[in-house]
Scaffold this motif. Structure first.
Motif, PDB file in Angstrom:
ATOM      1  N   GLN A 177       0.824  -1.207   0.000  1.00 49.18           N
ATOM      2  CA  GLN A 177       0.000   0.000   0.000  1.00 49.18           C
ATOM      3  C   GLN A 177       0.865   1.267   0.000  1.00 49.18           C
ATOM      4  OE1 GLN A 177      -3.210   0.223  -0.257  1.00 49.18           O
ATOM      5  NE2 GLN A 177      -3.519   2.393   0.151  1.00 49.18           N
ATOM      6  N   THR A 178       1.943   1.254   0.753  1.00 50.28           N
ATOM      7  CA  THR A 178       2.749   2.470   0.913  1.00 50.28           C
ATOM      8  C   THR A 178       3.830   2.622  -0.142  1.00 50.28           C
ATOM      9  OG1 THR A 178       4.183   1.282   2.456  1.00 50.28           O
ATOM     10  CG2 THR A 178       2.343   2.509   3.397  1.00 50.28           C
ATOM     11  N   GLN A 179       4.426   1.500  -0.608  1.00 49.24           N
ATOM     12  CA  GLN A 179       5.578   1.583  -1.510  1.00 49.24           C
ATOM     13  C   GLN A 179       5.229   1.324  -2.968  1.00 49.24           C
ATOM     14  OE1 GLN A 179       8.744  -0.917  -0.082  1.00 49.24           O
ATOM     15  NE2 GLN A 179       8.751  -0.017   1.982  1.00 49.24           N
ATOM     16  N   ILE A 180       4.186   0.565  -3.216  1.00 49.82           N
ATOM     17  CA  ILE A 180       3.855   0.213  -4.597  1.00 49.82           C
ATOM     18  C   ILE A 180       2.698   1.038  -5.123  1.00 49.82           C
ATOM     19  CG2 ILE A 180       3.103  -1.669  -6.105  1.00 49.82           C
ATOM     20  CD1 ILE A 180       4.459  -3.623  -4.247  1.00 49.82           C
ATOM     21  N   LEU A 181       1.648   1.141  -4.321  1.00 42.85           N
ATOM     22  CA  LEU A 181       0.449   1.813  -4.813  1.00 42.85           C
ATOM     23  C   LEU A 181       0.408   3.291  -4.441  1.00 42.85           C
ATOM     24  CD1 LEU A 181      -2.162  -0.969  -3.967  1.00 42.85           C
ATOM     25  CD2 LEU A 181      -0.988  -0.570  -6.127  1.00 42.85           C
ATOM     26  N   GLY A 182       1.083   3.631  -3.387  1.00 42.95           N
ATOM     27  CA  GLY A 182       1.016   5.018  -2.932  1.00 42.95           C
ATOM     28  C   GLY A 182      -0.020   5.190  -1.849  1.00 42.95           C
ATOM     29  N   THR A 183       0.269   6.031  -0.911  1.00 46.96           N
ATOM     30  CA  THR A 183      -0.637   6.221   0.226  1.00 46.96           C
ATOM     31  C   THR A 183      -1.871   6.990  -0.196  1.00 46.96           C
ATOM     32  OG1 THR A 183       0.519   8.245   0.839  1.00 46.96           O
ATOM     33  CG2 THR A 183       1.264   6.212   1.872  1.00 46.96           C
ATOM     34  N   GLY A 184      -2.918   6.761   0.573  1.00 45.02           N
ATOM     35  CA  GLY A 184      -4.148   7.510   0.347  1.00 45.02           C
ATOM     36  C   GLY A 184      -4.988   6.984  -0.787  1.00 45.02           C
ATOM     37  N   ASN A 213     -14.883  -5.537  -6.293  1.00 40.49           N
ATOM     38  CA  ASN A 213     -14.095  -6.150  -7.355  1.00 40.49           C
ATOM     39  C   ASN A 213     -12.680  -5.578  -7.385  1.00 40.49           C
ATOM     40  OD1 ASN A 213     -16.000  -7.933  -8.524  1.00 40.49           O
ATOM     41  ND2 ASN A 213     -17.028  -6.190  -9.488  1.00 40.49           N
ATOM     42  N   PHE A 214     -11.766  -6.323  -8.010  1.00 41.33           N
ATOM     43  CA  PHE A 214     -10.400  -5.855  -8.165  1.00 41.33           C
ATOM     44  C   PHE A 214     -10.356  -4.563  -8.970  1.00 41.33           C
ATOM     45  CE2 PHE A 214      -7.463  -9.764  -7.554  1.00 41.33           C
ATOM     46  CZ  PHE A 214      -7.945  -9.892  -6.256  1.00 41.33           C
ATOM     47  N   ASP A 219      -4.161  -5.162  -9.806  1.00 40.72           N
ATOM     48  CA  ASP A 219      -3.396  -5.746 -10.908  1.00 40.72           C
ATOM     49  C   ASP A 219      -1.914  -5.383 -10.790  1.00 40.72           C
ATOM     50  OD1 ASP A 219      -5.661  -6.888 -11.983  1.00 40.72           O
ATOM     51  OD2 ASP A 219      -6.109  -5.173 -13.272  1.00 40.72           O
ATOM     52  N   ILE A 220      -1.643  -4.130 -10.353  1.00 41.97           N
ATOM     53  CA  ILE A 220      -0.238  -3.713 -10.171  1.00 41.97           C
ATOM     54  C   ILE A 220       0.427  -4.560  -9.096  1.00 41.97           C
ATOM     55  CG2 ILE A 220       1.252  -1.805  -9.458  1.00 41.97           C
ATOM     56  CD1 ILE A 220      -0.825   0.095 -10.654  1.00 41.97           C
ATOM     57  N   GLN A 224       3.773  -7.780  -8.867  1.00 43.79           N
ATOM     58  CA  GLN A 224       4.952  -7.805  -8.000  1.00 43.79           C
ATOM     59  C   GLN A 224       5.122  -9.149  -7.280  1.00 43.79           C
ATOM     60  OE1 GLN A 224       6.864  -5.024  -8.014  1.00 43.79           O
ATOM     61  NE2 GLN A 224       5.381  -4.157  -9.453  1.00 43.79           N
ATOM     62  N   ASN A 225       4.161 -10.068  -7.489  1.00 42.60           N
ATOM     63  CA  ASN A 225       4.188 -11.337  -6.759  1.00 42.60           C
ATOM     64  C   ASN A 225       5.159 -12.330  -7.389  1.00 42.60           C
ATOM     65  OD1 ASN A 225       2.252 -10.353  -5.039  1.00 42.60           O
ATOM     66  ND2 ASN A 225       0.552 -11.179  -6.241  1.00 42.60           N
ATOM     67  N   THR A 226       5.520 -13.333  -6.607  1.00 40.90           N
ATOM     68  CA  THR A 226       6.405 -14.401  -7.066  1.00 40.90           C
ATOM     69  C   THR A 226       5.602 -15.683  -7.227  1.00 40.90           C
ATOM     70  OG1 THR A 226       8.266 -13.441  -5.861  1.00 40.90           O
ATOM     71  CG2 THR A 226       8.470 -15.754  -6.541  1.00 40.90           C
TER      72      THR A 226
END
Length: 560
Positions: A177-184, A213-214, A219-220, A224-226
């Motif tokens: 939430q904080t590093q990939i998508l951005g806060t807020g 729904n997603f 999707d972003i 980033q998943n393995t």
């Protein structure tokens, strides 16, 4: 909320099936069974309803869409609201109960001899009345014990299912939430203050209606998943689900053969009804046909007398009289030859009766013949031929390849749904019920061409209840294989159906049984029978009776 249209459709379907079953019973039953055999009649009527409803559950399941994740509460616009898992579990229990309890018991009771048939004659001047109920209960108990042991042992040994899952490992949601998508931004993690309970000021629990729904942010995060590859989860399936798989596996042996034969035979036999429609015969043709029928009648009378003499001297004709006899090749061979003679005689009698009816239609009963019958048969022949071809193509391009070459019928159903959804669902029902009809047709066709099973034809006004129950039992045994096959064949269209989660995830991955389905063994056998039957019927399209002279010589030779 439950869709009222689906509820009404279910009620109407059951009413229609009941009316059709009642009509067929009244129209086809033998006069000897009028005002008699009430228990078998009830079993036949509700067995027909059960078989038809099982086939129609698939399109209902498709229309209900309860397999869609949003139906859990946050996106219910496309959901019917019916508990299809409960529906399927009820039918999973009813089918084996009908096949292994009601139909066998009714058959034993219907065919039991109370010892009073020959009362007062020289054969039985002072008979003792036997209880038909007790005889039926004894035989039914034996069936119950045998089937119960098989069901219990197979469940203990093979009830585990190995489900393959894809394991995905990702960063924790707070970091995402904080590093990939951005806060807020509302994405994977959404800060939500739960409302308070008005009575005690406590926080209300999380509700599934809060799901959504997603979004693109999900999707972003997924990117980033393995991917850790495929893993296998072993679970024990429920009792009803396992027995549904077991019944489907058993039924596939019948459906693969009879369904394949029927799919090739159905269009041809309907076309022959049109081709051999009644025509005017001149005097020479009339005399020739009459002479041929008379000769066949005399021949079969002679054969029947020989069989009667042999049965009088050998009441167990065609049967192995003891358990030890099954281990003696001579006794097995003799019983097999006697049984084949009886079956060939029944075949010849059936075909003679059929030819006599056709001769009468061409002569003295011509005024009672409906002239639209052959043209209706031609229309059904064309329709069934198209459906058979479509099924074969669909199997080749969608079922067999690991990656389907084309969706084919799935696209056809979805195209219908784009402008009138009911037509897509009805098309699924039509293609599913056609498979059941092919199984019944194939069984009768096989018995008519190969003298190894007893004929149970459905003839207007001349069908005994034993034949009714045999055919209903066959349809019920083929019902679950048909549903499983149709749900697999239409998996793209029926992706949100509950039955896909039952068969596609649990049943088709069962130990031992799953191998047959994952490798399409039954489907290959099914298609092989379609191809072989098509070639055979192309060479020999007309049903011909066995050689009466040869059968008569065999019977005489056994008398010495």
């Amino acid at each position: 909320m439950v869709d009222i249209f689906l509820v009404v459709s279910v009620l109407v379907a059951f009413i229609v099936l009941f009316v059709v079953a009642l009509y067929l019973l009244v129209h086809y039953q033998h006069p000897d069974d009028q005002n008699e055999a009430y228990l078998p009649k009830l079993v036949v009527i509700f067995g027909f309803v059960l078989a038809g409803a099982t086939a129609l559950l698939l399109p209902l399941d498709v229309a209900n869409n309860e397999g869609y994740a949003g139906c859990d509460g946050y996106d219910t616009d496309v959901c019917g609201g019916l508990d299809m898992e409960l529906f399927w579990n009820i039918f999973f229990w009813l089918i084996p109960i009908w096949v292994f309890v009601f139909i066998p018991f009714s058959t034993f009771y219907y065919e039991a001899d109370d010892g009073m048939l020959m009362a007062g004659t020289s054969v039985a001047p002072n008979p003792e009345r036997k209880s038909r109920l007790c005889q039926a209960l004894v035989w039914q108990f034996a069936v119950f014990v045998f089937v119960g042991i098989i069901f219990a042992v197979t469940y203990l040994l093979f009830s585990d299912t190995d489900i393959k899952v894809n394991e995905i490992q990702g960063t924790d949601l707070i970091t995402a939430q904080t590093q990939i998508l951005g806060t807020g931004l509302r994405g994977l993690v959404y800060t939500y203050t739960s409302p308070l309970n008005s009575t005690d000021s406590t926080y209300l629990p999380f509700d599934k209606d809060l799901l959504t729904n997603f979004t693109i942010r999900d999707d972003i995060y997924a990117g980033q998943n393995t991917n850790n590859g495929d893993q296998t989860i072993t679970l024990q399936v429920g009792v009803s689900t396992f027995y549904a798989g077991l019944m489907a596996w058993l039924g596939w042996f019948l459906f693969a053969m009879f369904g394949g034969i029927g799919m090739a035979a159905m269009p041809l036999d309907l076309y022959l009804v049109y081709k051999n429609r009644p025509r005017h015969m001149d005097a020479a043709e009339y005399a020739e046909a009459q002479l041929s029928l008379r000769e066949r009648v005399n021949e079969l009378v002679d054969i029947g007398e020989l069989i009667k003499v042999e049965k009088d001297s050998n009441p167990t004709m065609g049967q192995v009289t003891s358990i030890g006899g099954y281990f003696k090749s001579d006794e097995r061979k003799q019983a097999r030859e006697e049984r084949q003679s009886l079956l060939e005689f029944k075949q010849a009698v059936f075909l003679l009766e059929k030819d006599v009816e056709e001769f009468q239609v061409c002569t003295d009963q011509y005024e009672n013949y409906n002239p639209l019958t052959p043209y209706a048969a031609l229309i059904f022949s064309i329709c069934s031929g198209i459906m058979s071809v479509f099924w074969v193509i669909h199997i080749c391009v969608y079922v067999f390849p690991d990656e389907p070459l084309a969706p084919f019928l799935n696209n056809y159903f979805e195209w219908f749904d784009n402008w009138f959804p009911l037509f897509g669902v009805l098309s699924v029902a039509l293609f599913t019920i056609y498979l059941l009809l092919c199984a019944v047709k194939g069984c009768f066709k096989f018995g008519l061409r190969v003298a190894c099973i007893t004929l149970h034809p459905m003839r207007i006004g001349r069908t005994y209840m034993s034949s009714f129950m045999f055919n209903i039992g066959l349809v019920l045994l083929c019902a679950l294989p048909v549903v499983q096959f149709a749900s697999t064949s239409f998996s793209a269209y029926a992706r949100f159906a509950t039955i896909r989660q039952i068969f596609g995830v649990q049943v088709e991955n069962l130990k031992f049984f799953g191998w047959w389905w994952t490798n399409n063994i039954f489907v290959y056998v099914f298609l092989a029978f379609v191809a072989l039957t098509t070639l055979y019927l192309f060479c020999k399209p007309k049903d011909t009776p066995p050689d009466g002279a040869e059968l008569r010589d065999r019977l005489r030779s056994r008398r010495g």
